[in-house]
Design an enzyme around this catalytic site. Structure first.
Site, PDB file in Angstrom:
ATOM      1  N   HIS A 153       0.832  -1.220   0.000  1.00  0.00           N
ATOM      2  CA  HIS A 153       0.000   0.000   0.000  1.00  0.00           C
ATOM      3  C   HIS A 153       0.865   1.269   0.000  1.00  0.00           C
ATOM      4  O   HIS A 153       0.418   2.318   0.453  1.00  0.00           O
ATOM      5  CB  HIS A 153      -0.957   0.045   1.192  1.00  0.00           C
ATOM      6  CG  HIS A 153      -1.694  -1.245   1.425  1.00  0.00           C
ATOM      7  ND1 HIS A 153      -2.953  -1.477   0.909  1.00  0.00           N
ATOM      8  CD2 HIS A 153      -1.335  -2.355   2.090  1.00  0.00           C
ATOM      9  CE1 HIS A 153      -3.353  -2.696   1.278  1.00  0.00           C
ATOM     10  NE2 HIS A 153      -2.374  -3.253   1.983  1.00  0.00           N
ATOM     11  N   SER A 274      15.703  21.713 -15.890  1.00  0.00           N
ATOM     12  CA  SER A 274      14.575  22.591 -16.162  1.00  0.00           C
ATOM     13  C   SER A 274      15.103  23.904 -16.701  1.00  0.00           C
ATOM     14  O   SER A 274      16.155  24.383 -16.275  1.00  0.00           O
ATOM     15  CB  SER A 274      13.790  22.833 -14.871  1.00  0.00           C
ATOM     16  OG  SER A 274      13.051  24.035 -14.981  1.00  0.00           O
ATOM     17  N   LYS A 280      16.627  21.748 -10.605  1.00  0.00           N
ATOM     18  CA  LYS A 280      15.918  20.529 -10.976  1.00  0.00           C
ATOM     19  C   LYS A 280      16.779  19.537 -11.742  1.00  0.00           C
ATOM     20  O   LYS A 280      17.595  19.906 -12.571  1.00  0.00           O
ATOM     21  CB  LYS A 280      14.722  20.887 -11.876  1.00  0.00           C
ATOM     22  CG  LYS A 280      13.644  21.642 -11.149  1.00  0.00           C
ATOM     23  CD  LYS A 280      12.667  20.714 -10.485  1.00  0.00           C
ATOM     24  CE  LYS A 280      11.784  20.117 -11.535  1.00  0.00           C
ATOM     25  NZ  LYS A 280      10.503  19.677 -11.058  1.00  0.00           N
TER      26      LYS A 280
END
Ligand code: ARG
Length: 458
Positions: A153, A274, A280
């Site tokens: 999960h 980016s 990034k």
């Protein structure tokens, strides 16, 4: 090729909708090979003269050299690769070219060419998957002892080793390889000689052509042979399943590379930056592997829907079989290569993985198992006792093994000092030594077995 029956030629629209040359030129090698096998057999059977057979074969060789050097030109008047080649043959050798199509139809021709192509495709994918498996096994060997949280999960469940996690993908790829090998074996029958749909009155030797093209045997039913595209669907089904596995691995790398996880640094060579946010580093290759899986599954759907309502035998709808297979094969090859590079060169941040495994009470099962083993408590009761311990630890904001012995004994007096030996993440993984379990000893055995299977021992 069929002008005799017609008073007028096709309109521009007809030419455009009808033409498959823009994509089926990719079959030129297979088309030449099948034509050479066919004409050699026609010559050997005395269906065409030995001299015509030789002239045709030489012409086909010249055409192959031209295609190799200059590519295949697209002339929409010549619908497909079969017609382009035959018309070039007529230019080169004259009327003898017209004998090549004896006892043959484009229906068995295209079925044969495409099978040959898909058979190669299966082999190419298999070779790529072996490289991916090697990368997985190498990294699994390096990380047989590296502890990370195992999830269910997406909640911390029990500690596992990174090696074990990587070998889970080795197993998926092993099954994928067997699907491609299986598809390849099933398509190993040669349709050539089925002619348009009913077979032919000429005394063919179908074993000879099957043999010359490396097929195990000729197909047994001419109607089936020209209308069957199971081999393409088998390929696409294997490809879709494989892409699905690659996508799951891609998804994990994307999650792991995110700051909150911080489990992995992906190689610069397979990431992008980016244009606006200088900090990034984006896992684009992994995202595209995940994305390509959608397109590959779409290719499978496309061909299944094309085929599902077709009466026997050939219908022109079947010309649409090639683009989805070509597309899926290109996407899958890239995905496998990108994933191999990411696995081979990823930097796994084992410190972060260990820290995460130590959070989230991932060793709670170990406390319960300890109570069963050492204090003879029934598992359901042990589960309940452990739940109380987790609740207490959570309320104090500490790990399970940071509770004092007194605090634990207050929950259940059968707990003693030895329990602390069971609560570390290392002991948690070490104890899971059942066959197929995550214990480092088992992972090392599986790595050794995989290395042997992949012939990586040297
Ligand atoms: N271009 C066709 C294809 O790819 C070749 C077979 C055409 N056969 C026919 N009877 N029109 O399917």
């Amino acid at each position: 090729m069929w002008g005799g029956r017609f008073a007028a030629g096709p309109s521009a629209i007809m030419r455009e909708i009808n033409a498959s040359i823009p994509f089926d030129k990719a079959l030129w090698r297979q088309d030449i090979a099948a034509s050479k096998a066919h004409v050699a057999m026609l010559g050997a059977q005395g269906i065409v003269s030995a001299e015509d057979a030789r002239t045709i074969a030489e012409g086909l060789d010249r055409i192959a050299a031209e295609y190799e050097a200059n590519g295949v030109s697209e002339n929409l008047d010549l619908e497909d690769i079969h017609m382009v080649t035959e018309s070039r043959l007529a230019e080169l050798i004259g009327p003898a070219a017209g004998r090549l199509h004896t006892a043959r139809s484009r229906n068995d021709q295209v079925a044969t060419d495409f099978r040959l192509w898909v058979r190669d495709a299966c082999e190419q994918v298999e070779a790529g998957l072996v490289e991916l498996q090697r990368a997985l096994v190498t990294r699994a060997g390096e990380h047989a002892d590296s502890v990370m949280p195992g999830f269910t999960h997406l909640q911390a469940a029990q500690p596992v080793t990174l090696g074990h996690h990587l070998l889970a993908y080795y197993e998926m790829i092993r099954r994928d390889r067997s699907r491609f090998a299986d598809a390849r074996a099933r398509m190993d029958e040669c349709p050539l000689g089925s002619a348009a749909l009913a077979g032919t009155g000429f005394p063919l030797d179908r074993d000879a052509t099957a043999n010359a093209l490396g097929f195990a045997r000729p197909t047994a039913n001419s109607l089936d042979a020209v209308s069957d595209r199971d081999f393409a669907l088998d390929y696409l089904q294997a490809a879709a399943q494989c892409a699905l596995h690659l996508s799951r691995l891609a998804e994990e790398l994307i999650l792991w590379a995110s700051q909150p996880f911080g489990f992995v640094r992906l190689p610069d060579a397979l990431s992008t930056g980016s244009s606006i946010m200088p900090q990034k580093k984006n896992p684009d290759a992994a995202e595209l592997v995940r994305g390509h899986a959608g397109r590959i599954i779409g290719c499978l759907t496309s061909l299944m829907v094309t085929m599902k309502g077709l009466p026997l035998a050939y219908s022109k709808d079947m010309q649409d079989d090639k683009p989805p297979v070509f597309e899926a094969h290109g996407l899958l090859g890239l995905s496998i290569a990108a994933m191999t590079g990411m696995i081979a060169d990823a930097t796994f941040r084992t410190d972060r993985m260990r820290a995460a495994a130590e959070l989230g009470y991932a060793t709670a099962t170990d406390l319960a198992d300890w109570l069963v083993r050492e204090a003879d408590v029934p598992f359901r009761e042990a589960h309940h006792i452990t739940g109380s311990a987790v609740k207490l630890a959570e309320s104090k904001g500490v790990a399970l093994d940071a509770l004092s012995l007194d605090q634990l004994r207050e929950i259940d007096p059968r707990i003693d000092q030895r329990v602390f030996g069971a609560l570390s993440v290392d002991s948690s993984v070490a104890v899971r030594a059942s066959y197929g379990g995550t214990a480092p000893v088992r992972v090392r055995e599986q790595v050794a077995a995989a290395r042997q299977a992949l012939d990586m021992e040297s």
